[in-house]
Design a protein around this motif. Sequence first.
Motif, mmCIF file in Angstrom:
data_model
loop_
_atom_site.group_PDB
_atom_site.id
_atom_site.type_symbol
_atom_site.label_atom_id
_atom_site.label_comp_id
_atom_site.label_asym_id
_atom_site.label_seq_id
_atom_site.Cartn_x
_atom_site.Cartn_y
_atom_site.Cartn_z
ATOM 1 N N LEU A 109 17.174 -95.186 -53.460
ATOM 2 C CA LEU A 109 18.422 -95.351 -52.713
ATOM 3 C C LEU A 109 19.456 -96.099 -53.543
ATOM 4 N N ILE A 110 20.643 -95.505 -53.677
ATOM 5 C CA ILE A 110 21.746 -96.188 -54.350
ATOM 6 C C ILE A 110 22.939 -96.234 -53.400
ATOM 7 N N GLU A 114 28.737 -94.735 -50.216
ATOM 8 C CA GLU A 114 27.758 -94.201 -49.264
ATOM 9 C C GLU A 114 26.355 -94.416 -49.816
ATOM 10 N N LYS A 115 25.375 -94.449 -48.906
ATOM 11 C CA LYS A 115 23.980 -94.522 -49.343
ATOM 12 C C LYS A 115 23.534 -93.119 -49.729
ATOM 13 N N VAL A 116 22.960 -93.007 -50.922
ATOM 14 C CA VAL A 116 22.503 -91.718 -51.442
ATOM 15 C C VAL A 116 21.092 -91.897 -51.991
ATOM 16 N N PHE A 117 20.214 -90.972 -51.640
ATOM 17 C CA PHE A 117 18.865 -90.973 -52.178
ATOM 18 C C PHE A 117 18.849 -90.088 -53.427
ATOM 19 N N CYS A 118 18.538 -90.694 -54.566
ATOM 20 C CA CYS A 118 18.438 -89.933 -55.818
ATOM 21 C C CYS A 118 16.977 -89.572 -56.010
ATOM 22 N N ILE A 119 16.697 -88.263 -55.938
ATOM 23 C CA ILE A 119 15.314 -87.817 -56.040
ATOM 24 C C ILE A 119 15.181 -86.742 -57.108
ATOM 25 N N SER A 120 14.010 -86.684 -57.668
ATOM 26 C CA SER A 120 13.698 -85.695 -58.698
ATOM 27 C C SER A 120 13.390 -84.350 -58.038
#
Length: 151
Positions: A109-110, A114-120
């Motif tokens: 989570l960054i 806005e909150k954004v989930f950075c996922i592979s």
Amino acid sequence: MELHTMKLKVHEVCLALIQSRIDGLNNELRGFQAAANEESKSSAGDKYETGRAMMHLEKEKVASQLNQVLKQQKVLRELHPERKSEKVELGSLLSTDQGLFYISISLGLIQTPEKVFCISPVAPLGAAFLGKKRGDLVSFNGKSYKIGEVT
């Protein structure tokens, strides 16, 4: 903020976070090197060798972490965040009823504002999103994600 504009910002924040990690790990490695250069063999013998071996193991661990982070940076640099896409792929930012997801590297989570989930894309949820488009429903771990906009 429009989703595509947000995607550009999210990408910038990811690059900055990765650079920060690289800088921190490089500083740690420099610290190990400085400590090794300042060390002189003490009369303790075995104690000295044990300490030196432990420091070497820590240095190898940090070097391995640095290698992984450099690979993440390479992935980010090869993405083209200005490119738009209708389907979820590597480099896509998508909105869902469960939040925003940037399919890139695993950063968690960054905040951008806005909150954004950075996922592979190789993570199970990331893989489930791949190829999907607006309006599709993705089920993962008993949770449903309705895809809104994709860019």
